[in-house]
Design a protein around this motif. Structure first.
Motif, PDB file in Angstrom:
ATOM      1  N   ASP A  65      74.399  55.573  10.200  1.00  0.00           N
ATOM      2  CA  ASP A  65      73.690  56.706  10.326  1.00  0.00           C
ATOM      3  C   ASP A  65      72.018  56.603  10.243  1.00  0.00           C
ATOM      4  OD1 ASP A  65      75.886  59.251   9.672  1.00  0.00           O
ATOM      5  OD2 ASP A  65      76.512  57.286   9.607  1.00  0.00           O
ATOM      6  N   PHE A  68      70.691  55.007  13.146  1.00  0.00           N
ATOM      7  CA  PHE A  68      70.805  56.006  14.371  1.00  0.00           C
ATOM      8  C   PHE A  68      69.927  57.031  14.426  1.00  0.00           C
ATOM      9  CE2 PHE A  68      72.824  59.888  15.905  1.00  0.00           C
ATOM     10  CZ  PHE A  68      72.789  59.514  17.371  1.00  0.00           C
ATOM     11  N   PHE A  70      66.893  56.868  12.958  1.00  0.00           N
ATOM     12  CA  PHE A  70      65.387  56.356  13.416  1.00  0.00           C
ATOM     13  C   PHE A  70      65.646  56.040  14.869  1.00  0.00           C
ATOM     14  CE2 PHE A  70      65.115  55.080   8.851  1.00  0.00           C
ATOM     15  CZ  PHE A  70      63.924  55.485   8.799  1.00  0.00           C
ATOM     16  N   LEU A  73      64.781  59.187  16.725  1.00  0.00           N
ATOM     17  CA  LEU A  73      63.274  59.577  16.702  1.00  0.00           C
ATOM     18  C   LEU A  73      62.642  58.666  17.816  1.00  0.00           C
ATOM     19  CD1 LEU A  73      62.612  59.727  13.066  1.00  0.00           C
ATOM     20  CD2 LEU A  73      62.864  61.600  14.565  1.00  0.00           C
ATOM     21  N   LEU A  74      63.139  57.540  17.933  1.00  0.00           N
ATOM     22  CA  LEU A  74      62.513  56.747  19.084  1.00  0.00           C
ATOM     23  C   LEU A  74      62.932  57.353  20.201  1.00  0.00           C
ATOM     24  CD1 LEU A  74      60.960  54.290  19.700  1.00  0.00           C
ATOM     25  CD2 LEU A  74      62.993  53.004  19.806  1.00  0.00           C
ATOM     26  N   ILE A  76      63.525  59.918  21.084  1.00  0.00           N
ATOM     27  CA  ILE A  76      62.610  61.323  21.372  1.00  0.00           C
ATOM     28  C   ILE A  76      61.145  61.106  22.012  1.00  0.00           C
ATOM     29  CG2 ILE A  76      61.484  63.626  20.623  1.00  0.00           C
ATOM     30  CD1 ILE A  76      64.009  63.602  18.763  1.00  0.00           C
ATOM     31  N   TYR A 115      71.148  50.212  25.606  1.00  0.00           N
ATOM     32  CA  TYR A 115      70.696  48.880  24.895  1.00  0.00           C
ATOM     33  C   TYR A 115      70.696  49.486  23.368  1.00  0.00           C
ATOM     34  CZ  TYR A 115      68.145  44.891  23.552  1.00  0.00           C
ATOM     35  OH  TYR A 115      67.788  43.766  22.993  1.00  0.00           O
ATOM     36  N   VAL A 118      73.997  50.041  21.519  1.00  0.00           N
ATOM     37  CA  VAL A 118      75.109  48.754  21.221  1.00  0.00           C
ATOM     38  C   VAL A 118      74.273  48.217  20.225  1.00  0.00           C
ATOM     39  CG1 VAL A 118      75.755  46.965  22.049  1.00  0.00           C
ATOM     40  CG2 VAL A 118      76.021  48.755  23.480  1.00  0.00           C
ATOM     41  N   THR A 155      82.554  55.263  19.371  1.00  0.00           N
ATOM     42  CA  THR A 155      81.272  55.707  18.539  1.00  0.00           C
ATOM     43  C   THR A 155      80.166  55.025  19.093  1.00  0.00           C
ATOM     44  OG1 THR A 155      82.505  55.481  16.582  1.00  0.00           O
ATOM     45  CG2 THR A 155      80.283  54.990  16.118  1.00  0.00           C
ATOM     46  N   ALA A 158      79.408  57.479  22.139  1.00  0.00           N
ATOM     47  CA  ALA A 158      78.872  58.867  21.339  1.00  0.00           C
ATOM     48  C   ALA A 158      77.366  58.504  21.264  1.00  0.00           C
ATOM     49  CB  ALA A 158      79.521  59.107  20.060  1.00  0.00           C
ATOM     50  N   MET A 159      76.904  57.469  20.495  1.00  0.00           N
ATOM     51  CA  MET A 159      75.477  57.012  20.202  1.00  0.00           C
ATOM     52  C   MET A 159      74.632  57.003  21.266  1.00  0.00           C
ATOM     53  SD  MET A 159      75.075  54.685  17.149  1.00  0.00           S
ATOM     54  CE  MET A 159      75.920  53.330  17.567  1.00  0.00           C
ATOM     55  N   PHE A 162      74.188  60.524  22.917  1.00  0.00           N
ATOM     56  CA  PHE A 162      73.390  61.426  21.828  1.00  0.00           C
ATOM     57  C   PHE A 162      72.132  60.989  21.988  1.00  0.00           C
ATOM     58  CE2 PHE A 162      76.515  63.712  20.259  1.00  0.00           C
ATOM     59  CZ  PHE A 162      76.102  64.776  19.637  1.00  0.00           C
ATOM     60  N   PHE A 208      78.438  71.842  19.313  1.00  0.00           N
ATOM     61  CA  PHE A 208      78.397  70.598  18.304  1.00  0.00           C
ATOM     62  C   PHE A 208      79.455  70.480  17.254  1.00  0.00           C
ATOM     63  CE2 PHE A 208      74.127  70.735  20.193  1.00  0.00           C
ATOM     64  CZ  PHE A 208      74.159  69.748  21.017  1.00  0.00           C
ATOM     65  N   LEU A 214      85.877  63.556  19.533  1.00  0.00           N
ATOM     66  CA  LEU A 214      84.558  63.220  19.594  1.00  0.00           C
ATOM     67  C   LEU A 214      84.299  62.968  21.157  1.00  0.00           C
ATOM     68  CD1 LEU A 214      82.225  62.150  18.269  1.00  0.00           C
ATOM     69  CD2 LEU A 214      83.206  59.719  17.960  1.00  0.00           C
ATOM     70  N   LEU A 217      82.910  66.172  22.523  1.00  0.00           N
ATOM     71  CA  LEU A 217      81.596  66.312  22.090  1.00  0.00           C
ATOM     72  C   LEU A 217      80.795  65.508  23.051  1.00  0.00           C
ATOM     73  CD1 LEU A 217      79.630  67.422  19.967  1.00  0.00           C
ATOM     74  CD2 LEU A 217      80.065  65.338  18.656  1.00  0.00           C
TER      75      LEU A 217
ATOM     76  N   ILE B  19      58.726  62.269  14.008  1.00  0.00           N
ATOM     77  CA  ILE B  19      58.487  61.632  15.483  1.00  0.00           C
ATOM     78  C   ILE B  19      57.161  61.383  15.555  1.00  0.00           C
ATOM     79  CG2 ILE B  19      58.140  63.135  17.631  1.00  0.00           C
ATOM     80  CD1 ILE B  19      60.478  64.798  16.708  1.00  0.00           C
ATOM     81  N   VAL B  22      56.812  57.780  14.492  1.00  0.00           N
ATOM     82  CA  VAL B  22      57.375  56.906  15.468  1.00  0.00           C
ATOM     83  C   VAL B  22      56.586  56.684  16.824  1.00  0.00           C
ATOM     84  CG1 VAL B  22      59.604  56.699  17.041  1.00  0.00           C
ATOM     85  CG2 VAL B  22      59.833  57.234  14.517  1.00  0.00           C
ATOM     86  N   PHE B  46      69.503  40.857  21.422  1.00  0.00           N
ATOM     87  CA  PHE B  46      70.988  41.369  21.649  1.00  0.00           C
ATOM     88  C   PHE B  46      72.228  40.360  21.250  1.00  0.00           C
ATOM     89  CE2 PHE B  46      74.452  42.464  24.485  1.00  0.00           C
ATOM     90  CZ  PHE B  46      74.559  44.060  24.250  1.00  0.00           C
ATOM     91  N   LEU B 190      79.802  56.860  12.552  1.00  0.00           N
ATOM     92  CA  LEU B 190      78.681  57.785  12.290  1.00  0.00           C
ATOM     93  C   LEU B 190      79.053  59.165  11.671  1.00  0.00           C
ATOM     94  CD1 LEU B 190      76.481  57.807  15.473  1.00  0.00           C
ATOM     95  CD2 LEU B 190      75.896  57.226  13.281  1.00  0.00           C
ATOM     96  N   ASN B 191      78.534  59.291  10.658  1.00  0.00           N
ATOM     97  CA  ASN B 191      79.148  60.363   9.748  1.00  0.00           C
ATOM     98  C   ASN B 191      78.588  61.621  10.528  1.00  0.00           C
ATOM     99  OD1 ASN B 191      80.461  58.642   7.837  1.00  0.00           O
ATOM    100  ND2 ASN B 191      78.596  58.231   7.021  1.00  0.00           N
ATOM    101  N   VAL B 192      77.367  61.397  10.988  1.00  0.00           N
ATOM    102  CA  VAL B 192      76.718  62.668  11.482  1.00  0.00           C
ATOM    103  C   VAL B 192      77.506  63.273  12.715  1.00  0.00           C
ATOM    104  CG1 VAL B 192      74.438  62.503  11.045  1.00  0.00           C
ATOM    105  CG2 VAL B 192      75.340  61.095  13.030  1.00  0.00           C
ATOM    106  N   PHE B 193      78.585  62.370  13.200  1.00  0.00           N
ATOM    107  CA  PHE B 193      79.630  62.925  14.303  1.00  0.00           C
ATOM    108  C   PHE B 193      80.713  63.579  13.715  1.00  0.00           C
ATOM    109  CE2 PHE B 193      77.265  59.766  17.508  1.00  0.00           C
ATOM    110  CZ  PHE B 193      76.503  60.904  17.655  1.00  0.00           C
ATOM    111  N   GLN B 195      83.444  65.752  12.676  1.00  0.00           N
ATOM    112  CA  GLN B 195      83.453  66.884  12.966  1.00  0.00           C
ATOM    113  C   GLN B 195      83.863  67.626  11.982  1.00  0.00           C
ATOM    114  OE1 GLN B 195      82.967  68.497  16.123  1.00  0.00           O
ATOM    115  NE2 GLN B 195      81.924  66.622  16.583  1.00  0.00           N
TER     116      GLN B 195
END
Lengths: 243, 229, 295
Positions: A65, A68, A70, A73-74, A76, A115, A118, A155, A158-159, A162, A208, A214, A217, B19, B22, B46, B190-193, B195
């Motif tokens: 989390d 994810f 951070f 934010l990148l 955006i 990228y 993953v 997952t 989804a990442m 998102f 959401f 998932l 979503l 933001i 960043v 990677f 991911l806990n934010v997901f 539901q």
């Protein structure tokens, strides 16, 4: 006699994507920095403790989390960055139309999101290895990729989607800002107003929160991102270059 | 309305600050290194991460704490409830023997039995008294403990038992010495997901039960209210 | 065939009119000079032609298409100016290497040779170049695209004398080898006069003159003689410029016409003008000159 080179939109977009991938390759360093930050914050991201029979039990869960968040934010920021003047003008030193530029940006952001998605997923393993050798605490068996490969893939997917959606938010904000400062602040005010009314909360809940899986979503998010990119393209269609 | 505003802006501030930071980082580190170097870094980073993932999956890990599933926790909870119910009905033969931890007898010297507790959490212990027709002074005691589970961690063995000790006519229950255990867990989710919070039971609260068979003429003094009826 | 066809093109920024009713056609395979004073609207016109900005009204056709957001136009035209940008993350060499993917007629050999001739550093970033080197690089880039419509906006800004000369020579040689439509804007006509076939003169957002070089030279003459005579000769004529040479003599520039022979017979001193001078007088703000300021 003129011999005009005929060039299809697809081939221009592909060339632009290839070019942009090279041109923006320096963003890798920002990504690494933010993922490392994510790891630093991840250890004990979620920590809970209870006491029973005078014995305190603490459980530190390290999850993706923080990484994810951070990287979001990148996403955006990058979405916003590539709408700035310098980046837009670069396109027009080569063959480009506003449509091809926007499509290429959209694809490039998706590739970056892949990228980033993953790698972010795997940063948790960097942390696992680090903690395994450095922590005196006991480890609780955790899910591994092999246990539930479908879930892991979902997952990651989804990442990716998102992150892409977040980049589209940065993108539309940047496009609005470049095009019409007034329009940008107008949109901001409208969004804030919408956020404050109950209906908006209800709408976002429907989108959401209330999803049976998932995957649904992810599909919804994908649709939203496409919609945002399409809107940005429409807005930027009248944006001048080198003015 | 003003409350919503407050929450909204307070929630927005860290996002905006994030933001901005960043963006600053991105602009600062934007173009370092040549395209060639960038490409190499992208590839190496990677493969490093994927490699780390593979390495982690294959290296032998220390014995790790097992985690129980939702259904298993539910089962433990049910077992606990059944146990307490049966104990209160004094159907001793139906009690799950895996909860039995200790068995003893004690010869009282007087006609009073005092129950005492040393520790902070006297609610963790419940005393069930079964009256028996006897003129003797002998008290039979059995110590049980039901399942304890926190966060689904299988750590019942790590949580020490209460110790029941006789000092004269007083049965003193000692709480275990304070201890702290920290466990590390990794999540690929991911806990934010999430539901909904899928873990409905986070904790199975186990108790220490002391089942006493006490002759009817003995009076029980129970200042802390340990006794359960 | 017309490469460019503009009909009554207008463009304004805020309250000022940058272009007003621009109408002209450009046929293919010619080098045309877009001449005008500072702020005449040259850059605006070129940006519209390259599809970078949108015109307000009128009709612009490049290769028969509206250049704004047109892929065909973008693929076959290029505008080289000092605002051209390239990503900083790429070296000059990498920029040149990514160009063929976009420009089908890209001439790699030409690019490499010019690059070596002008001794640019292939590892350098575009934004770190000096003004002159950047202009040189942009010029190399523009020439190598071999675009059917190649436009240069003040290409020699910042270049030193030697590079300028080389640039014009390179432009001419490459044009002869690969004829195409080239539009060069400049406020120094004299510098590019030897290249040009056509001149498109604009002033205050309007087309003043569109003709080939010889016609431009013939367009006006200067006449010098006693004040009274000059006034007689130029009476009823469109005087582009006039000034007092000394107490008795007057100098006037006006459109060539039939009266000229009579004036010559009456002893007028008639001087031919260069194209550059014609353009200068045609776009001068007032009948007088800078001398009038100091009267």
């Amino acid at each position: 006699m003129m011999f005009l080179s005929n060039i299809s939109l697809t081939s221009v977009v592909l060339s632009q994507v290839k070019f942009k991938l090279s041109a923006y390759s320096g963003l890798i360093y920002s990504l690494i920095i933010l993922q490392v930050l994510g790891i630093l914050f991840a250890t004990g991201w979620s920590s809970s403790g209870t006491s029973i029979n005078n014995i305190s039990i603490n459980l530190n869960i390290s999850s993706i989390d923080s990484g994810f968040i951070f990287v979001s934010l990148l996403a955006i920021s990058v979405g916003n960055l590539i709408t700035t003047r310098a980046y837009r003008y670069d396109d027009f030193s080569f063959v480009a139309t506003r449509l091809s530029s926007n499509i290429a940006n959209c694809i490039v952001l998706l590739i970056f999101s892949c990228y980033a998605g993953v790698t972010t997923y795997f940063t948790v393993y960097l942390m696992r290895i680090f903690l395994t050798f450095n922590s005196t605490n006991e480890f609780v068996e955790g899910p591994t990729i092999l246990d539930d490969p479908m879930n892991s893939l979902l997952t990651i997917l989804a990442m990716i989607i998102f992150l892409w959606m977040f980049s589209s938010l940065g993108y539309i904000a940047g496009t609005l800002f470049q095009n019409h400062k007034l329009l940008f602040f107008g949109a901001l005010v409208i969004i804030i107003m919408l956020l404050l009314t109950g209906t908006w909360i209800r709408i976002s809940e429907i989108i959401f929160v209330e999803n049976s899986s998932l995957l649904i979503l992810v599909a919804k998010t994908f649709g939203i991102a496409i919609l945002i990119f399409a809107t940005s393209t429409a807005i930027s269609n009248r944006l001048g270059v080198r003015v | 309305m003003s409350n919503t505003w407050m929450i909204f802006f307070i929630g927005l501030i860290p996002v905006v600050i994030g933001i901005l930071i960043v963006l600053y980082i991105t602009k600062k580190v934007k173009y370092k290194g040549s395209l060639r170097l960038n490409k190499i870094v992208i590839m190496i980073y990677f493969s490093l991460l994927i490699g780390v993932g593979i390495v982690y999956e294959i290296i032998p890990k220390e014995p790790i704490v097992e985690q129980l599933s939702e259904e298993q926790l539910q089962q433990l909870q049910t077992e606990n409830e059944v146990f307490e119910e049966k104990l209160l009905k004094q159907e001793e033969n139906k009690l799950s023997q895996k909860f039995l931890k200790e068995e003893w007898t004690h010869e009282l010297s007087g006609n009073t039995l005092t129950l005492g507790y040393i520790g902070n959490d006297s609610y963790s212990t419940k005393v069930v008294v079964e009256w028996i027709d006897s003129t003797a002074q002998k008290i039979e005691g059995k110590v049980y403990r039901s399942h304890i589970n926190l966060y689904g961690l299988k750590i019942e063995d790590k949580i020490p038992l209460h110790v029941a000790e006789w000092t004269g006519n007083e049965l003193v229950i000692h709480e275990p010495v304070e201890q702290e255990f920290t466990f590390e867990q990794f999540s690929n989710e991911l806990n934010v997901f999430q539901q909904t919070d899928t873990m409905e039971i986070r904790m199975v609260r186990g108790f220490t039960y002391i089942h006493l068979k006490v002759p009817k003429h003995i009076e029980i003094v129970d200042p802390l209210g340990l006794q359960m009826y | 065939m017309n490469v460019i066809d503009c009909q009554k093109v207008n463009k304004g920024y805020r309250r000022t009119n940058a272009l007003e009713d621009i109408t002209f056609q450009l046929t293919d395979q010619k080098i045309t000079g877009l001449i005008g004073r500072n702020g005449a609207g040259k850059t605006t016109l070129l940006k519209i032609l390259a599809g970078l900005t949108k015109h307000k009204s009128g009709e612009v056709n490049v290769f028969g298409k509206n250049p704004y957001n047109n892929l065909l136009v973008s693929a076959n035209s290029i505008l080289v100016d000092d605002q051209m940008t390239f990503p900083d993350s790429l070296t000059l060499e990498e920029i040149l290497r990514s160009a063929p993917a976009f420009y089908k007629k890209w001439d790699t050999q030409l690019a490499v040779r010019l690059f070596q001739y002008f001794k640019l550093d292939s590892k350098q970033q575009h934004s770190k170049l000096s003004k002159g080197s950047r202009a040189t690089f942009n010029m190399i880039f523009g020439l190598s695209t071999h675009c059917e419509l190649t436009m240069f906006d003040e290409p020699t800004n910042g270049m030193d004398e030697a590079v300028r000369t080389d640039f014009y020579r390179a432009l001419l040689k490459d044009y002869i080898a690969h004829p195409r439509s080239i539009l060069i804007s400049s406020h120094h006509l004299s510098e590019i006069e030897h290249l040009l076939e056509d001149i498109l003169l604009i002033h205050k957002g309007k087309v003043v003159l569109h003709a080939d070089l010889d016609e431009v030279k013939e367009y006006a003459v200067a006449i010098q003689g006693p004040v009274a005579d000059v006034e007689k000769w130029t009476a009823g004529e469109e005087v582009l410029h006039s000034k007092r040479v000394d107490e008795q003599k007057q100098y006037a520039v006006f459109k060539k016409n039939s009266k000229l022979e009579r004036a010559r017979l009456e002893g007028a001193n008639i001087q031919m003008l260069t194209a550059s001078e014609v353009c200068m007088y045609m776009t001068s703000e007032s009948k007088g000159g800078i001398d009038d300021v100091f009267k």
